[in-house]
Scaffold this motif. Structure first.
Motif, short mmCIF file in Angstrom:
data_model
loop_
_atom_site.label_atom_id
_atom_site.label_comp_id
_atom_site.label_asym_id
_atom_site.label_seq_id
_atom_site.Cartn_x
_atom_site.Cartn_y
_atom_site.Cartn_z
N LEU A 198 25.83 -27.89 -21.65
CA LEU A 198 23.98 -27.53 -21.68
C LEU A 198 23.50 -28.76 -21.95
CD1 LEU A 198 23.88 -23.99 -23.60
CD2 LEU A 198 24.19 -24.39 -21.26
N ASP A 199 22.41 -29.16 -21.31
CA ASP A 199 21.51 -30.07 -21.87
C ASP A 199 20.59 -29.55 -23.04
OD1 ASP A 199 19.24 -28.94 -20.46
OD2 ASP A 199 19.66 -30.21 -18.76
N VAL A 200 19.52 -30.49 -23.49
CA VAL A 200 18.60 -29.86 -24.41
C VAL A 200 17.83 -28.79 -23.85
CG1 VAL A 200 16.89 -30.65 -26.02
CG2 VAL A 200 18.58 -32.20 -25.46
N LYS A 201 17.14 -28.85 -22.93
CA LYS A 201 16.59 -27.79 -22.44
C LYS A 201 17.35 -26.35 -22.16
CE LYS A 201 13.43 -26.50 -18.52
NZ LYS A 201 12.88 -27.00 -17.25
N GLN A 202 18.38 -26.47 -21.62
CA GLN A 202 19.24 -25.31 -21.52
C GLN A 202 19.63 -24.68 -22.87
OE1 GLN A 202 22.20 -27.35 -19.08
NE2 GLN A 202 21.48 -25.80 -17.47
N VAL A 203 19.76 -25.62 -23.94
CA VAL A 203 20.11 -25.30 -25.28
C VAL A 203 19.01 -24.27 -25.79
CG1 VAL A 203 20.44 -25.88 -27.62
CG2 VAL A 203 21.72 -26.96 -25.75
N GLN A 204 17.74 -24.92 -25.67
CA GLN A 204 16.39 -24.20 -26.05
C GLN A 204 16.36 -22.83 -25.37
OE1 GLN A 204 13.88 -27.65 -25.31
NE2 GLN A 204 13.59 -27.67 -27.50
N GLU A 205 16.87 -22.80 -24.21
CA GLU A 205 16.51 -21.40 -23.34
C GLU A 205 17.63 -20.73 -23.89
OE1 GLU A 205 17.26 -22.80 -19.25
OE2 GLU A 205 15.29 -23.33 -19.03
N ALA A 206 18.84 -21.01 -24.06
CA ALA A 206 19.75 -19.92 -24.70
C ALA A 206 19.73 -19.62 -26.15
CB ALA A 206 21.37 -20.76 -24.26
N VAL A 207 18.92 -20.59 -26.79
CA VAL A 207 18.96 -20.43 -28.34
C VAL A 207 17.36 -20.85 -28.57
CG1 VAL A 207 19.73 -20.93 -30.63
CG2 VAL A 207 21.35 -21.43 -28.41
N PRO A 208 16.69 -19.86 -28.56
CA PRO A 208 15.03 -20.03 -28.82
C PRO A 208 14.85 -20.56 -30.10
CG PRO A 208 15.28 -17.80 -27.54
CD PRO A 208 16.86 -18.28 -28.14
N LEU A 209 15.70 -20.35 -31.01
CA LEU A 209 15.22 -20.96 -32.67
C LEU A 209 15.58 -22.31 -32.43
CD1 LEU A 209 16.49 -17.96 -34.49
CD2 LEU A 209 14.03 -18.56 -33.77
N ALA A 210 16.37 -23.14 -31.46
CA ALA A 210 16.70 -24.31 -31.54
C ALA A 210 15.56 -25.36 -31.14
CB ALA A 210 17.76 -24.74 -30.60
N GLY A 211 15.61 -26.47 -31.60
CA GLY A 211 14.62 -27.55 -31.47
C GLY A 211 15.13 -28.52 -30.36
N ASP A 212 14.33 -29.66 -30.38
CA ASP A 212 14.49 -30.78 -29.32
C ASP A 212 15.26 -31.99 -30.19
OD1 ASP A 212 12.33 -31.66 -30.93
OD2 ASP A 212 11.18 -32.01 -29.31
N ASN A 213 15.57 -31.54 -31.23
CA ASN A 213 16.47 -32.63 -32.06
C ASN A 213 17.86 -32.70 -31.93
OD1 ASN A 213 16.64 -30.01 -33.27
ND2 ASN A 213 16.97 -30.98 -35.35
N CYS A 214 18.42 -31.90 -31.01
CA CYS A 214 19.77 -31.87 -30.46
C CYS A 214 20.18 -32.68 -29.50
CB CYS A 214 20.28 -30.32 -30.42
SG CYS A 214 19.61 -29.70 -28.78
N PHE A 215 21.58 -33.04 -29.20
CA PHE A 215 21.63 -33.85 -27.95
C PHE A 215 22.25 -32.74 -26.94
CE2 PHE A 215 21.64 -36.68 -31.08
CZ PHE A 215 21.62 -38.09 -30.81
#
Length: 378
Positions: free
Chosen positions: A111-128
Motif C-alpha cells: 500500500l502507498d500512503v494514500k492507500q494506508v490512510q484509506e484502509a486505516v482512517p486513523l493513520a496520517g501522512d507521516n508514514c512511508f
C-alpha cells in the motif's frame, strides 16, 4: 488422591488449548493454575494471529476462522492485518517481506500512503506505506481464554485455580503424580505449560529449560471510530482495535524481571506506558487525542532464540514441556493440537516441529542471559 489421564500445569492459553484438544479425544484432563486462568500474558496481549515464521503457521491459519464454531463460544476473531512503515528502512524491509509472502503464496498487497490512510482512517501522512496481510488476523485474548476454558469444561475437563504446583512424584521413569499444597493429582501424563514458572518446575525433574521472564505491558484507549481492518501494527507496536473501538497496544522494550513459583512480586505501572502512548500517537495521529483509560501487564517467558519450546521428553518420558516465548496466544489453536499429538501419539501429525525441541539448547552457555543483557535492573 485425585486422578486424571493428563494433568496440565498452567492455565494460560496454551495449557487450556492443549486441554481442550485432549478432552476432544476423550482424555480425562485436569488443568492446574497458580492463580486464575489467563491472568498472565495469555489475557494481556495484542491478540495477533499471524505467525508466518512458525512451523505451526499453516495450522494456525486453518484453525482460527473456525474457532468460534469449534469452541462454541466467541473469540472475536477478525481476519487480516496491516503493518505500517514509519521509516524508510522499515519500508524497504516490509516490501522485502511482502515479496517473500507472495512467493510463498500468501495473499499480500503493498500500500502507498494514500492507500494506508484509506484502509486505516486513523493513520496520517507521516508514514512511508504499508503492507496488507490478507491472511492472519487477531482475536480478543480475554474472550478467547474464556472460550477455551468453558469449552474444556463442557467436555468434562476440570480446571483448578489458586493451586500452584509444588512438586511431582515419579516412578519407573515417569511422573506419576502432580502435587499442590492441598491435593495430589495422579496422572498418566503431564504437560508443563506454566510460562515463566517452567524452569523452576522442570528443575525438580532434573531438566534445564532456559527461559528469561519479562513484563509485557499494554495500554487501552477510550473508543475511536471503527476502522475497516482492526489489526494494525507498526512503529514496533502490536495491537488491535476492539469490538467497542478501543485501541489495545503494546510493544517493548521488555522489563526483564525474576519470578518465583507464585509469579512476579509486584505489577507496577512503568514509564513504558508513556513510551507506548507516544509511539501509538505517531502511528495513528488521528487517534492522538484519545485518553488512555487503563494499562496492564502480563509476564512472558523468552527462550534464548525467541522460538517456542514444544517437546515430549525422553526422561521422564510422559512429560511434554510447552513454552511459547511470547507468541502463545496467536499460535494457541495449533500449539494445543501439537501438544495433544505429542501426548497421545508421540509426534505432531500436521507439521515437523523438530526445530522446537528443547535439545537445541544442550550446549547453551550458562551465562546466556548476561551475554544478551536480559537481566533485571537492580
Amino acid at each position: 488422591m485425585s486422578g486424571s489421564d493428563v494433568v496440565i500445569v498452567g492455565g494460560g492459553v496454551t495449557g487450556l488449548s492443549a486441554g481442550w484438544w485432549l478432552a476432544r479425544s476423550g482424555v480425562k484432563v485436569t488443568v492446574l493454575d497458580k492463580f486464575i486462568v489467563g491472568w498472565e500474558a495469555s489475557g494481556r496481549n495484542g491478540g495477533g494471529a499471524s505467525h508466518y515464521q512458525s512451523p505451526l503457521f499453516d495450522e494456525e491459519q486453518r484453525l482460527w476462522p473456525q474457532m468460534d464454531e469449534l469452541l462454541g463460544y466467541p473469540t472475536e476473531h477478525q481476519k487480516e492485518r496491516i503493518i505500517i512503515a514509519m521509516t524508510e528502512r522499515q519500508w524497504e524491509q516490509y516490501r522485502f517481506v511482502a515479496e517473500r509472502h507472495h512467493r510463498l503464496g500468501h495473499p499480500v498487497e503493498v500500500l502507498d500512503v494514500k492507500q494506508v490512510q484509506e484502509a486505516v482512517p486513523l493513520a496520517g501522512d507521516n508514514c512511508f506505506g504499508g503492507v496488507h496481510y490478507k491472511f492472519g488476523g487477531h482475536a480478543n485474548p480475554q474472550r478467547s481464554v474464556q472460550a477455551y476454558a468453558w469449552a474444556l469444561q463442557d467436555l468434562g475437563g476440570k480446571i483448578v485455580q489458586h493451586s500452584p504446583v509444588t512438586g511431582f512424584e515419579t516412578a519407573g521413569g515417569k511422573v506419576t503424580a502432580v502435587k499442590t499444597a492441598t491435593t495430589t493429582y495422579g496422572c498418566d501424563a503431564v504437560v508443563v505449560a506454566a510460562g515463566p514458572q517452567i524452569p523452576q518446575l522442570m528443575a525438580q525433574l532434573g531438566i534445564d529449560v532456559p527461559l528469561a521472564p519479562a513484563r509485557a505491558e499494554m495500554i487501552i484507549t477510550e473508543p475511536a471510530p471503527m476502522m475497516p481492518i482492526g489489526g494494525v501494527d507498526g512503529h514496533k507496536l502490536y495491537g488491535r482495535q476492539t469490538m467497542r473501538g478501543n485501541l489495545a497496544y503494546g510493544g517493548g522494550p521488555h522489563e526483564w524481571i525474576d519470578v518465583d513459583a507464585t509469579g512476579p512480586k509486584a505489577r507496577p505501572s512503568t514509564p513504558l506506558m508513556r513510551n507506548l502512548a507516544s509511539r501509538l500517537a505517531e502511528l495513528l495521529p488521528k487517534a492522538a487525542h484519545l485518553n488512555i483509560i487503563r494499562s496492564w501487564a502480563g509476564v512472558i517467558e523468552n527462550s534464548p532464540d525467541g522460538r517456542p519450546i514444544i517437546d515430549r521428553l525422553t526422561s521422564p518420558d510422559n512429560v511434554v514441556v510447552a513454552s511459547m516465548s511470547g507468541v502463545g496466544f496467536g499460535l494457541s489453536p495449533a500449539s494445543g493440537h501439537a501438544i495433544r499429538d505429542l501426548v497421545i501419539d508421540g509426534a505432531c501429525s500436521f507439521a515437523n516441529i523438530d526445530m522446537l525441541k528443547l535439545s537445541r539448547f544442550d550446549n547453551l552457555e550458562s551465562d546466556w542471559r548476561q551475554k544478551r543483557g536480559w537481566m533485571p535492573i537492580p
